[in-house]
Every structure is written in C-alpha cells, then in structure tokens.
Design an enzyme around this catalytic site. Structure first.
Site, short mmCIF file in Angstrom:
data_model
loop_
_atom_site.label_atom_id
_atom_site.label_comp_id
_atom_site.label_asym_id
_atom_site.label_seq_id
_atom_site.Cartn_x
_atom_site.Cartn_y
_atom_site.Cartn_z
N HIS A 103 9.94 6.72 8.95
CA HIS A 103 11.12 7.04 9.76
C HIS A 103 12.38 6.71 8.99
CE1 HIS A 103 9.59 3.02 10.73
NE2 HIS A 103 10.86 2.63 10.86
N LEU A 104 13.38 7.52 9.23
CA LEU A 104 14.69 7.35 8.62
C LEU A 104 15.64 6.86 9.71
CD1 LEU A 104 16.55 8.01 6.09
CD2 LEU A 104 16.93 10.22 7.17
P1 DGP Z 1 11.31 -0.43 11.12
O1 DGP Z 1 11.60 -1.88 11.34
O2 DGP Z 1 12.08 0.17 9.94
O3 DGP Z 1 9.83 -0.13 11.07
O4 DGP Z 1 11.89 0.29 12.40
C1 DGP Z 1 11.16 0.52 13.55
C2 DGP Z 1 12.15 0.82 14.63
O5 DGP Z 1 11.47 1.49 15.66
C3 DGP Z 1 12.79 -0.42 15.25
O6 DGP Z 1 14.19 -0.38 15.02
C4 DGP Z 1 12.48 -0.32 16.72
C5 DGP Z 1 12.02 1.11 16.89
N1 DGP Z 1 10.96 1.31 17.86
C6 DGP Z 1 9.76 0.67 17.90
N2 DGP Z 1 9.02 1.14 18.92
C7 DGP Z 1 9.77 2.11 19.51
C8 DGP Z 1 9.54 2.98 20.62
O7 DGP Z 1 8.51 2.96 21.28
N3 DGP Z 1 10.54 3.83 20.95
C9 DGP Z 1 11.72 3.88 20.24
N4 DGP Z 1 12.63 4.76 20.66
N5 DGP Z 1 11.96 3.09 19.19
C10 DGP Z 1 10.99 2.22 18.83
#
Ligand code: DGP
Length: 116
Positions: A103-104
């Site tokens: 993810h970006l």
């Molecule tokens: P990273 O730490 O780079 O792996 O970022 C993961 C991001 O994903 C973190 O900022 C929180 C977000 N995230 C985790 N679970 C979910 C979800 O179920 N929905 C959404 N919208 N974001 C999520």
C-alpha cells in the site's frame, strides 16, 4: 488457504470489509486510512495481492506505475495537490509495515516535517 483469504485489504478489494473509498479503477482501490496521521491520509493498494515491494516483480511494472500516478489523482480529489502531500511505502516490520498487502500512503493537509 491462500494469503488473500485472510488479508484485510483483499477483503476491502472484494467489498467484504467496509472502507471509505476515495477512488477505484480496474487495478487499484484507494480508501481513507482507519488511523489517520494527518487531515488527509489515504491508502492506495493494488487489487492484486502483493505482500510488499520485495514481492513486486517485472510483471508488476505497469501496476506500480499506475499506483504512483494514482497518488496524484488522490491528492487532486482531496484538494492537496498544490499544498503538498507525502507518499510513503513501508516495507517489512522494521520500516513500520503492519499490513502485508502493498500500500502507498498519501498523507497531507498539514505541514510535514523531515526527517519523518
Ligand atoms: P503500514 O503501517 O504501512 O502497514 O500501514 C497500514 C495502515 O493501514 C495503517 O496506517 C492503518 C491502516 N489500516 C489497517 N487496517 C485497516 C482497515 O481495516 N481499514 C483501513 N481503512 N485502514 C486500515
């Protein structure tokens, strides 16, 4: 069981899990981060399950280009293309990756410091 079955972002791709979708194309989906670090914090993901940059290959060249260009589109949609935005990809735990579907992050709407 395939990796995709248990992946929260794959569930968002399949619209099985709820997300606030900002844009969607054939290959990508962008949605608001659930734990925003700034007024604008959007995640753009390929619909294809790729664990992180270490798993992306030559077959993904076109997709990776689309991912980067989508950051500008998200910034435009969120009204931060002129004020500025940061794009981040965390790879593996030491860099802060917590969801193992590439993810970006597109982050903006406030002043950013450097180094982060
Ligand atoms: P990273 O730490 O780079 O792996 O970022 C993961 C991001 O994903 C973190 O900022 C929180 C977000 N995230 C985790 N679970 C979910 C979800 O179920 N929905 C959404 N919208 N974001 C999520």
């Amino acid at each position: 069981m395939k990796q995709e079955d248990n992946c929260i972002f794959c569930r968002i791709v399949r619209h099985e899990a709820k997300a606030s979708v900002v844009m969607e194309t054939q290959d990508l989906i962008a949605f608001d981060d659930i734990h925003p670090q700034a007024p604008v914090h959007v995640l753009i993901i390929p619909k294809k399950h790729i664990t992180n940059l270490n798993s992306a290959g030559q077959d993904d060249l076109d997709l990776m280009g689309k991912l980067l260009l989508a950051a500008h589109e998200v910034a435009r949609l969120k009204g931060i293309e002129e004020s500025g935005y940061r794009t981040v990809i965390n790879t593996n735990r030491g860099a802060g990756q917590s969801v193992f579907h590439l993810h970006l992050h597109v982050i903006g709407g406030r002043r950013m410091t450097w180094p982060p």
